[in-house]
Design a protein around this motif. Structure first.
Motif, PDB file in Angstrom:
ATOM      1  N   PRO A 242      37.217 158.262  40.240  1.00  0.00           N
ATOM      2  CA  PRO A 242      38.391 157.573  41.050  1.00  0.00           C
ATOM      3  C   PRO A 242      37.880 156.751  42.062  1.00  0.00           C
ATOM      4  N   PHE A 243      36.728 156.112  42.001  1.00  0.00           N
ATOM      5  CA  PHE A 243      36.394 154.813  42.710  1.00  0.00           C
ATOM      6  C   PHE A 243      35.897 153.812  41.721  1.00  0.00           C
ATOM      7  N   ALA A 244      35.846 152.725  42.617  1.00  0.00           N
ATOM      8  CA  ALA A 244      35.502 151.379  41.613  1.00  0.00           C
ATOM      9  C   ALA A 244      33.964 151.409  40.893  1.00  0.00           C
TER      10      ALA A 244
ATOM     11  N   GLY B  64      30.399 150.621  39.594  1.00  0.00           N
ATOM     12  CA  GLY B  64      29.217 150.354  40.535  1.00  0.00           C
ATOM     13  C   GLY B  64      28.720 151.225  41.422  1.00  0.00           C
ATOM     14  N   GLY B  65      29.479 152.104  42.082  1.00  0.00           N
ATOM     15  CA  GLY B  65      29.477 153.095  43.088  1.00  0.00           C
ATOM     16  C   GLY B  65      28.666 154.447  42.420  1.00  0.00           C
ATOM     17  N   PRO B  66      28.293 155.232  43.283  1.00  0.00           N
ATOM     18  CA  PRO B  66      27.403 156.497  43.029  1.00  0.00           C
ATOM     19  C   PRO B  66      28.403 157.369  42.115  1.00  0.00           C
ATOM     20  N   THR B  67      29.760 157.540  42.256  1.00  0.00           N
ATOM     21  CA  THR B  67      30.267 158.217  41.264  1.00  0.00           C
ATOM     22  C   THR B  67      30.209 157.910  39.965  1.00  0.00           C
ATOM     23  N   ASP B  68      30.459 156.469  39.967  1.00  0.00           N
ATOM     24  CA  ASP B  68      30.478 155.765  38.688  1.00  0.00           C
ATOM     25  C   ASP B  68      29.137 155.806  37.957  1.00  0.00           C
TER      26      ASP B  68
ATOM     27  N   HIS C 170      33.599 151.838  54.502  1.00  0.00           N
ATOM     28  CA  HIS C 170      33.729 153.217  53.797  1.00  0.00           C
ATOM     29  C   HIS C 170      34.375 152.778  52.262  1.00  0.00           C
ATOM     30  N   ALA C 171      34.622 153.977  51.429  1.00  0.00           N
ATOM     31  CA  ALA C 171      35.173 153.956  50.305  1.00  0.00           C
ATOM     32  C   ALA C 171      36.711 154.525  50.506  1.00  0.00           C
ATOM     33  N   GLY C 172      37.243 154.311  51.585  1.00  0.00           N
ATOM     34  CA  GLY C 172      38.620 154.954  51.679  1.00  0.00           C
ATOM     35  C   GLY C 172      38.854 156.444  52.415  1.00  0.00           C
TER      36      GLY C 172
ATOM     37  N   GLY D 116      35.600 151.811  46.570  1.00  0.00           N
ATOM     38  CA  GLY D 116      34.459 152.566  46.379  1.00  0.00           C
ATOM     39  C   GLY D 116      33.336 151.920  46.990  1.00  0.00           C
ATOM     40  N   THR D 117      32.136 152.610  47.001  1.00  0.00           N
ATOM     41  CA  THR D 117      30.878 152.090  47.856  1.00  0.00           C
ATOM     42  C   THR D 117      30.375 150.996  46.993  1.00  0.00           C
ATOM     43  N   GLY D 118      30.740 150.931  45.657  1.00  0.00           N
ATOM     44  CA  GLY D 118      30.283 149.723  44.648  1.00  0.00           C
ATOM     45  C   GLY D 118      30.676 148.522  45.366  1.00  0.00           C
ATOM     46  N   PRO D 119      31.803 148.110  45.637  1.00  0.00           N
ATOM     47  CA  PRO D 119      32.444 146.863  46.439  1.00  0.00           C
ATOM     48  C   PRO D 119      31.891 146.893  47.781  1.00  0.00           C
TER      49      PRO D 119
ATOM     50  N   THR E  79      27.518 154.515  55.695  1.00  0.00           N
ATOM     51  CA  THR E  79      26.598 155.632  55.312  1.00  0.00           C
ATOM     52  C   THR E  79      26.847 155.609  53.729  1.00  0.00           C
ATOM     53  N   ASP E  80      26.086 155.973  53.018  1.00  0.00           N
ATOM     54  CA  ASP E  80      26.450 156.087  51.555  1.00  0.00           C
ATOM     55  C   ASP E  80      25.505 156.943  50.766  1.00  0.00           C
ATOM     56  N   GLN E  81      25.914 157.367  49.524  1.00  0.00           N
ATOM     57  CA  GLN E  81      25.239 158.304  48.763  1.00  0.00           C
ATOM     58  C   GLN E  81      23.885 157.558  48.257  1.00  0.00           C
TER      59      GLN E  81
HETATM   60  C1  MLT Z   1      32.432 157.799  48.583  1.00  0.00           C
HETATM   61  O1  MLT Z   1      32.061 157.146  49.696  1.00  0.00           O
HETATM   62  O2  MLT Z   1      33.179 158.564  48.361  1.00  0.00           O
HETATM   63  C2  MLT Z   1      31.548 157.182  47.076  1.00  0.00           C
HETATM   64  O3  MLT Z   1      30.285 156.369  47.399  1.00  0.00           O
HETATM   65  C3  MLT Z   1      32.504 156.453  46.543  1.00  0.00           C
HETATM   66  C4  MLT Z   1      32.162 155.595  45.126  1.00  0.00           C
HETATM   67  O4  MLT Z   1      31.799 156.518  44.320  1.00  0.00           O
HETATM   68  O5  MLT Z   1      32.148 154.489  45.050  1.00  0.00           O
END
Ligand code: MLT
Length: 326
Positions: free
Chosen positions: A38-40, A42-46, A159-161, A188-191, A205-207
């Motif tokens: 549910p995120f862009a 390149g981010g942690p979830t992806d 932040h990512a929303g 997302g925190t990729g962008p 702050t980020d994962q």
């Molecule tokens: C978040 O901040 O919730 C995640 O880092 C979003 C992501 O995975 O891009």
């Protein structure tokens, strides 16, 4: 030694068990499985979804397709997953934001994380880092705190929303510092990370998963990690306690969920494939190199994740309500 009678009995029991399984579950999976991220990209979830999917695909003999469905802090993709056919061919990589914090942040959330999803399993724990663009003036976390307090009206925090991990943990950081910078949402925190590397935003702050390559490459700064211990993938980054901000304690998690009503035999196949992935040396190495924490066998299963989701909703709801309108 097994007697002939016992073997026949055992075979009969196995045939009965197979017959009791719906046909769709017996030959599952016979086509590619979509994981909604549910995120862009390149981010942690992806990143975590792709690492888990690589190994799960080998175990199940099918391709896992990642579909990035972005928006509203991950709740758009989560709503899509909740409404998908409960057949095991659409599942979601959710996290502490989409499946816990969102409950308090979105009064009209279309789904109840603990009711409208089946749990597959916890995939990874992810410590949270305090990060800034590489030419941000403060040298350490104490200077960071003083600088942000002195310049809060001029600073942008990414932040990512609303409801995302970076949003909720960013609010925690800003609350601990007593500041209200301008918050800039991304998909997302990729962008968001690209904007931090490019210097278009000041801090976030980020994962950890998203940050290790950048911190090690010197393209951003890491001031502290919000866990009690330092992380082996970034041994020079102090804990928030060591660096003088003990009230900033933050870590997140990612987990796989399926729409409510997905048959249990299918959930069991997915959970077993995830369990195998988390025991696989190559998969473990990839996750550990990015600083994530791999849950032990007792924290991996469907029941353990269901308990975690309930306890995380109970933990975050009063914190977010106490923080007031966001
Ligand atoms: C978040 O901040 O919730 C995640 O880092 C979003 C992501 O995975 O891009």
């Amino acid at each position: 030694m097994f007697s002939f009678k016992r073997i026949v009995g055992l075979a009969g029991a196995l045939m009965f068990a197979a017959a009791a399984m719906p046909a769709s579950a017996q030959d599952y999976p016979n086509r590619p499985i979509t994981i909604i991220v549910p995120f862009a990209a390149g981010g942690p979830t992806d990143v975590i979804a792709r690492i888990a999917a690589d190994n799960m695909g080998k175990t199940l003999g099918q391709t896992f397709v990642i579909e990035n469905v972005v928006g509203a802090g991950g709740t758009t993709g989560s709503t899509r997953a909740m409404r998908a056919s409960p057949d095991g061919y659409t599942i979601i990589m959710g996290h502490m934001g989409t499946h816990a914090a969102s409950v308090a942040l979105y009064p009209n959330l279309a789904y109840k994380p603990d009711v409208d999803f089946e749990t597959i399993g916890l995939v990874a724990g992810t410590p949270i880092l305090i990060l800034a663009k590489k030419d941000f003036p403060p040298k350490d976390l104490k200077e960071f705190a003083a600088y942000v307090k002195a310049n809060e009206t001029k600073l942008n925090a990414a932040h990512a929303g609303v409801g995302s991990v970076s949003h909720v943990t960013g609010l925690l950081l800003n609350h601990v510092l007593g500041v209200k910078p301008t918050l800039i949402p991304f998909q997302g925190t990729g962008p968001a990370m690209n904007a931090l590397v490019g210097g278009q935003v000041d801090y976030m702050t980020d994962q950890i998963v998203n940050a290790v390559p950048q911190v090690n490459g010197g393209t951003i700064k890491a001031y502290a990690i919000g866990t009690p211990e330092r992380n082996p993938s970034l041994p020079n980054v102090p804990t928030s306690k060591e660096a003088g901000l003990p009230d900033f304690q933050a870590s997140a998690w990612n987990a796989l969920f399926a729409p409510k009503g997905t048959p249990k035999p299918i959930l069991d196949k997915l959970s077993a494939a995830l369990d195998k992935a988390l025991s696989d040396e190559t998969t473990r190495k990839r996750l550990l190199e990015l600083g994530s924490d791999i849950p032990g066998p007792d924290r991996r299963g469907q029941a353990a994740l269901a308990t975690l989701v309930k306890s995380e909703i109970a933990k975050w709801t009063p914190i977010i309500k106490a923080a007031g309108p966001m």
